[in-house]
Scaffold this active site. Sequence first.
Site, short mmCIF file in Angstrom:
data_model
loop_
_atom_site.label_atom_id
_atom_site.label_comp_id
_atom_site.label_asym_id
_atom_site.label_seq_id
_atom_site.Cartn_x
_atom_site.Cartn_y
_atom_site.Cartn_z
CE LYS A 283 7.85 -11.70 -2.65
NZ LYS A 283 7.28 -10.76 -1.70
CE LYS B 127 3.58 -14.28 -0.18
NZ LYS B 127 3.49 -13.10 0.62
S1 IVH Z 1 12.56 -9.97 -8.09
C1 IVH Z 1 10.67 -9.04 -11.91
N1 IVH Z 1 13.62 -11.15 -6.00
O1 IVH Z 1 9.10 -8.81 -3.78
C2 IVH Z 1 10.88 -9.49 -10.54
N2 IVH Z 1 11.88 -9.57 -5.60
O2 IVH Z 1 6.57 -8.67 -5.77
C3 IVH Z 1 11.13 -8.34 -9.64
N3 IVH Z 1 11.36 -9.23 -3.24
O3 IVH Z 1 8.60 -5.58 -3.96
C4 IVH Z 1 11.41 -8.67 -8.24
N4 IVH Z 1 12.84 -10.64 -2.43
O4 IVH Z 1 10.98 -6.03 -3.29
C5 IVH Z 1 12.70 -10.26 -6.42
N5 IVH Z 1 14.67 -12.27 -4.25
C6 IVH Z 1 13.77 -11.39 -4.68
C7 IVH Z 1 12.94 -10.67 -3.78
C8 IVH Z 1 12.00 -9.76 -4.30
C9 IVH Z 1 11.90 -9.76 -2.11
C10 IVH Z 1 10.25 -8.23 -3.25
C11 IVH Z 1 10.49 -7.04 -4.09
C12 IVH Z 1 9.15 -6.64 -4.66
C13 IVH Z 1 8.32 -7.84 -4.41
C14 IVH Z 1 7.88 -8.35 -5.76
#
Ligand code: IVH
Length: 371
Positions: free
Chosen positions: A123, A341
Site C-alpha cells: 500500500k 496495516k
Molecule cells: S487499489 C478498488 N492498491 O489506497 C481498490 N490502492 O483506499 C482501489 N493505494 O487512495 C485501490 N496502494 O491511492 C490500491 N496497491 C494499492 C494501493 C492503493 C495505495 C491507495 C489508493 C487509494 C487508497 C484506497
Amino acid sequence: MPSAESVTERAAALRAQIARHDRLYYELDAPEIPDAEYDRLFRELQALEAEHPALRTPDSPTQRVGGKPLPAFAPVRHVVPMLSIRTETDTESTGALNFDARVRRELKLDDTQPPVEYAAELKFDGLAINLRYERGVLALAATRGDGETGEDVTQNVRTIHEVPLTLVPQPPAGELSGRPSLFDAPSVPEIPEVLEVRGEVYMRRDRFDAFNLRADAAGERTLVNPRNAAAGSIRQLDPAIAARRPLSFFAYGLGEVQGWNVPATHAGVLDALAAFGMPVCDHRAVCSGADALAAFHARIAEARAGLPFDIDGVVYKVNSLALQQKLGFVTREPRWAVAHKYPAQEALTTVQDIEVQVGRTGKLTPVARLA
Ligand code: IVH
C-alpha cells in the site's frame, strides 16, 4: 532550407534518442552521454517544435517540462469511479485471516473447498492518479477527487519521468516468441483503444532528502514528508514547480478499458501493465489462502525499513477478476480488497540537544538531536 520530410524525420530521431537517454538516466541509472550533450539534443528538438508546431506531439519528451501555469484545474468525471479500500484495523496476522474468512463467507465456500487465490501488494503512501491512454498515448491524468470527479493534472503528471508518455506495443496474443516468422502475416502491435491505468504518485525517501538538502541550502521551503510532497507537487498550478519535484509512480489497477483483452487475474493485469512499460512494484505475490497472506504481511514487515519509499501497509485483492465482479461493493469499498496495516512505528527516546541551524537567508531552523 531543409525539406519538410527531413525536419519530420529529424524530430522523430531526436524524440527517440531523448526517450532512450531518459530511460538510461531515470530508470536504469546508467547515463551514456554527458548532461550537456543531452541538453543539446533537447534544445534542438524544442527549436524544431517551436518552428514547426505540428511536430509537437503529446508524446514528445519536451512535453515533460510542463507548459504555462493554469488558473485552476479542470474537473474530470471518472468513467469508472475511483473507489477506496476498506482498512483492516487488526494489525496482527489475524487481520489476513479475517479478510479471507469474509471473502469465503461471501462466496459461500465451506472448509472442504480449496483456498481462494489472492494478489498481495504494497500500500503505497502517496496520491492516487488515473492515467488515460488513448491509442497508446497519455491523453489525460486526473486525481481521485471524491471518487466520481477528480482534477485534470495532466501537465504535472507528464513531468514524472517514470510515467510513460506512450505505451510499448505488445506482440499480438499467440505470437509467443515475439519473433516474426517468414510465414506470419506482418504483426500489428496490440495497443488498447482506451486504457486507464490507476496507481500512486509517490516520492522516494532518498529523493525527498536530497530535495530538502538542496532547498535548505538555497534558503527555500523544504517539504514536510514524502506523502505531502507527492500530493502537494501534483496539485501545483505551475507545472514548472511540479517538474522540479522528483516524483515516481507505481501502477496497481485499471479504470476504463476499450479494445483490449483484459487478463483474467489481477496479477495478470499487473504483468501486462509492466509489459506496456508501466512501473509496477516487484514486491508483490500471488498467495493461496489466508496463511500465505499472513506470511506476505510478515515478510513485508521485515523488508519495510529497507524499502526506498514509505508504505502504509499491504493490500490483498482477490486475484480472479470474475470473482471480484461476483463479490462487488459495499458503499464505496470493494468486498474483494482490503488494506492490512502495520502497528504504528513509535519508539521512546530522549532529546539530547537542540541545535539552531542558520540558512543562507538567515532563516533559523531548530533541529532536535535524539538519542
Ligand atoms: S487499489 C478498488 N492498491 O489506497 C481498490 N490502492 O483506499 C482501489 N493505494 O487512495 C485501490 N496502494 O491511492 C490500491 N496497491 C494499492 C494501493 C492503493 C495505495 C491507495 C489508493 C487509494 C487508497 C484506497
